[in-house]
Write an enzyme that holds these catalytic residues in place. Structure first.
Site, mmCIF file in Angstrom:
data_model
loop_
_atom_site.group_PDB
_atom_site.id
_atom_site.type_symbol
_atom_site.label_atom_id
_atom_site.label_comp_id
_atom_site.label_asym_id
_atom_site.label_seq_id
_atom_site.Cartn_x
_atom_site.Cartn_y
_atom_site.Cartn_z
ATOM 1 N N ARG A 122 16.689 17.839 -29.132
ATOM 2 C CA ARG A 122 18.055 18.374 -29.092
ATOM 3 C C ARG A 122 18.263 19.365 -30.242
ATOM 4 O O ARG A 122 18.881 20.411 -30.074
ATOM 5 C CB ARG A 122 19.068 17.227 -29.212
ATOM 6 C CG ARG A 122 19.076 16.298 -28.019
ATOM 7 C CD ARG A 122 20.287 15.374 -28.050
ATOM 8 N NE ARG A 122 20.058 14.113 -28.716
ATOM 9 C CZ ARG A 122 19.856 12.952 -28.088
ATOM 10 N NH1 ARG A 122 19.817 12.900 -26.778
ATOM 11 N NH2 ARG A 122 19.701 11.835 -28.764
ATOM 12 N N PHE A 136 20.943 16.527 -15.752
ATOM 13 C CA PHE A 136 20.742 15.095 -16.063
ATOM 14 C C PHE A 136 21.302 14.818 -17.466
ATOM 15 O O PHE A 136 20.615 14.290 -18.342
ATOM 16 C CB PHE A 136 19.261 14.694 -16.006
ATOM 17 C CG PHE A 136 18.552 15.098 -14.744
ATOM 18 C CD1 PHE A 136 18.661 14.310 -13.601
ATOM 19 C CD2 PHE A 136 17.790 16.266 -14.687
ATOM 20 C CE1 PHE A 136 18.001 14.676 -12.425
ATOM 21 C CE2 PHE A 136 17.136 16.638 -13.519
ATOM 22 C CZ PHE A 136 17.234 15.841 -12.387
ATOM 23 N N ASP A 178 25.406 15.840 -13.954
ATOM 24 C CA ASP A 178 24.809 14.510 -13.742
ATOM 25 C C ASP A 178 25.413 13.985 -12.444
ATOM 26 O O ASP A 178 26.572 14.261 -12.133
ATOM 27 C CB ASP A 178 25.156 13.570 -14.914
ATOM 28 C CG ASP A 178 24.222 12.369 -14.996
ATOM 29 O OD1 ASP A 178 23.417 12.297 -15.943
ATOM 30 O OD2 ASP A 178 24.295 11.495 -14.091
ATOM 31 N N SER A 179 24.616 13.225 -11.692
ATOM 32 C CA SER A 179 25.144 12.713 -10.421
ATOM 33 C C SER A 179 26.106 11.548 -10.648
ATOM 34 O O SER A 179 26.857 11.184 -9.746
ATOM 35 C CB SER A 179 23.990 12.272 -9.518
ATOM 36 O OG SER A 179 23.199 11.311 -10.192
ATOM 37 N N ALA A 195 29.967 16.611 -11.754
ATOM 38 C CA ALA A 195 29.280 15.466 -11.141
ATOM 39 C C ALA A 195 28.659 15.944 -9.834
ATOM 40 O O ALA A 195 29.362 16.242 -8.873
ATOM 41 C CB ALA A 195 30.276 14.333 -10.885
ATOM 42 N N ASP A 199 16.035 16.943 -17.900
ATOM 43 C CA ASP A 199 15.610 15.675 -18.508
ATOM 44 C C ASP A 199 15.916 14.532 -17.543
ATOM 45 O O ASP A 199 16.818 13.729 -17.779
ATOM 46 C CB ASP A 199 16.326 15.482 -19.854
ATOM 47 C CG ASP A 199 15.860 14.226 -20.578
ATOM 48 O OD1 ASP A 199 14.728 13.762 -20.314
ATOM 49 O OD2 ASP A 199 16.640 13.689 -21.392
ATOM 50 N N CYS A 238 9.861 11.323 -18.773
ATOM 51 C CA CYS A 238 9.805 10.103 -19.589
ATOM 52 C C CYS A 238 9.051 8.998 -18.857
ATOM 53 O O CYS A 238 9.107 7.839 -19.255
ATOM 54 C CB CYS A 238 11.205 9.652 -19.982
ATOM 55 S SG CYS A 238 12.243 9.257 -18.580
HETATM 56 N N1 SAH Z 1 19.257 13.938 -21.003
HETATM 57 C C1 SAH Z 1 19.896 12.679 -21.296
HETATM 58 C C2 SAH Z 1 19.197 11.484 -20.663
HETATM 59 C C3 SAH Z 1 19.034 11.574 -19.165
HETATM 60 S S1 SAH Z 1 18.938 10.030 -18.389
HETATM 61 C C4 SAH Z 1 20.029 12.517 -22.810
HETATM 62 O O1 SAH Z 1 19.545 13.339 -23.592
HETATM 63 O O2 SAH Z 1 20.609 11.518 -23.225
HETATM 64 C C5 SAH Z 1 18.898 10.482 -16.719
HETATM 65 C C6 SAH Z 1 20.255 10.838 -16.102
HETATM 66 O O3 SAH Z 1 19.980 11.407 -14.817
HETATM 67 C C7 SAH Z 1 21.189 9.669 -15.846
HETATM 68 O O4 SAH Z 1 22.415 9.890 -16.504
HETATM 69 C C8 SAH Z 1 21.397 9.655 -14.322
HETATM 70 O O5 SAH Z 1 22.750 9.383 -13.928
HETATM 71 C C9 SAH Z 1 21.037 11.076 -13.935
HETATM 72 N N2 SAH Z 1 20.547 11.266 -12.559
HETATM 73 C C10 SAH Z 1 19.697 10.483 -11.863
HETATM 74 N N3 SAH Z 1 19.418 11.043 -10.653
HETATM 75 C C11 SAH Z 1 20.101 12.220 -10.603
HETATM 76 C C12 SAH Z 1 20.213 13.261 -9.638
HETATM 77 N N4 SAH Z 1 19.547 13.209 -8.473
HETATM 78 N N5 SAH Z 1 20.971 14.331 -9.933
HETATM 79 C C13 SAH Z 1 21.645 14.404 -11.101
HETATM 80 N N6 SAH Z 1 21.579 13.441 -12.056
HETATM 81 C C14 SAH Z 1 20.830 12.368 -11.809
#
Ligand code: SAH
Length: 393
Positions: free
Chosen positions: A211, A227, A249-250, A276, A297, A337
């Protein structure tokens, strides 16, 4: 000396333990004492009866997670010592400061405490047991944690991390102390941390350095944080002087968390917008060249070996969308990850995506988890976060 139950290994199977690898696989075990209970502390012996160390026994492909090597017993002050060493290392590395109050205090095997994760958010330690052995030891661990400077309470959160088959009843809750201030500071930025309802321990500390790197490249750019979860990358992009930041984020809950964290640091700042939406849908619908800094991510696309092929396909498709749409001269931060996805396999998936898009792509940085997520050199499995920073012409 207490008499620990003894587990004897098959001939030749002591090699990895002599090299400090912390797992004994079930196939290496020659004999087990009767009546052994899951999570019990055991002494591990070679086929010739030499003491190899002590560890927690459990049912499954990993039979013993080693706590000590070459000692026949676990010292009484074992947890207090290991936890103090873990704290001291973070302190010496400059990770515990007034302007950085959240840190991973214990990273399992990387801190020679296999099966235990502890994240620190100001005065609260959030503890996760990944093994029955650590679950049974939770009271002793919590007591040792509150002996460390600044730690006032310990929240136990293992409902999703313990082996399902162990049939343990991990009631989430405070082992010591009580609920307190849930705003932590990372590199001077403030974040609401919800360990009660959030994913994992509430915040992804492993991305701290990444970050901070993104902040350096954000000036004047239009940033898409895909994400976003708690909006970590977005908050850093805002401080870095981004022209515009869109967090996607979804999960509606994640979007609410992101909005709250932006508000905490940059109240009423019109540069930020949160949406969203499903990642693939958002990327398909967005106009070409809308962003010149994109973060991908995603959650682990492959959570176990069996899911590897589909997981890699997922990374390829996701990255291909970003390569197609990113503005010329743009920078892509892309991560995996998934522990079962190797650095090389991830890179190959991203390479294929780049080739499909026909764009010229260069690697600027190769990233991993921060220093508070150390990897024992004898246990390379502990390295799970992989990232590439790419420049796209
Ligand atoms: N980048 C974040 C961590 C990501 S965790 C950080 O730095 O803290 C992964 C995230 O992806 C979760 O919040 C989850 O809700 C989201 N997610 C999962 N599937 C998804 C999709 N198909 N589209 C968008 N977001 C999604």
């Amino acid at each position: 000396m207490t008499q620990l139950p003894e587990i004897r290994l098959k001939r030749g199977k002591e090699e990895s333990l002599l090299r400090f690898h912390p797992w004994v696989f079930s196939g290496a075990v020659a004999s087990l004492p009767d009546g052994l209970e899951e999570g019990q502390l055991v002494r591990v012996l070679s086929s010739r009866g030499e003491v190899l160390g002590t560890g927690h026994w459990q049912i499954g492909s990993i039979a013993v997670r080693m706590l000590t090597f070459a000692t026949p017993d676990l010292p009484d002050d074992f947890f207090a010592n290991r936890l103090r060493q873990a704290w001291q290392m973070r302190y010496d590395l400059g990770l515990l400061r007034d302007d950085n109050t959240c840190v991973r205090l214990v990273h399992g095997e990387g801190d020679f405490l296999p099966g235990l994760v502890v994240d620190l958010y100001g005065p609260t330690a959030v503890m996760q047991a990944h093994s029955p052995g650590m679950h049974h030891q939770r009271a002793a661990i919590a007591a040792a944690l509150t002996e460390l400077p600044g730690i006032g309470s310990v929240y136990y959160k293992s409902d999703t991390t313990l082996p399902f088959k162990a049939g343990l009843d991990p009631v989430n809750g405070y082992l010591l102390g009580a609920e307190s201030e849930a705003v932590a500071t990372e590199n001077g930025l403030r974040f609401n941390i919800d360990w009660l309802r959030g994913q994992k321990t509430g915040f992804f500390l492993d991305q701290r350095d990444n970050r901070a790197l993104l902040e350096r490249y954000a000036k004047g750019r239009e940033v898409l944080n895909m994400f976003c979860y708690t909006g970590g990358f977005s908050v850093y992009a805002m401080r870095g002087g981004a022209k515009r930041v869109v967090s996607v984020d979804s999960s509606a809950k994640a979007i609410a968390l992101t909005r709250a964290n932006i508000e905490l640091n940059f109240p009423d700042d019109p540069r930020h917008e949160a949406v969203a939406e499903d990642a693939f849908k958002y990327l398909a619908d967005m106009p070409d060249g809308a962003f010149d800094l994109i973060v991908l991510d995603p959650p682990a696309f492959a959570k176990h070996r069996g899911a590897l092929k589909n997981g890699l396909l997922g990374y390829r498709k996701l990255n291909a969308r970003a390569f197609e749409k990113i503005r010329p001269g743009g920078i892509l931060f892309t991560f995996s990850c998934s522990q079962v996805v190797s650095k090389d396999a991830f890179r190959a998936a991203v390479f294929t995506a780049a080739a499909q898009s026909g764009r010229k792509v260069r690697i600027l940085h190769q990233l991993t988890q921060g220093a508070d997520h150390p990897v024992s050199i004898y246990h390379p499995e502990g390295e799970y976060l992989k990232g590439l920073v790419l420049q796209v012409e």
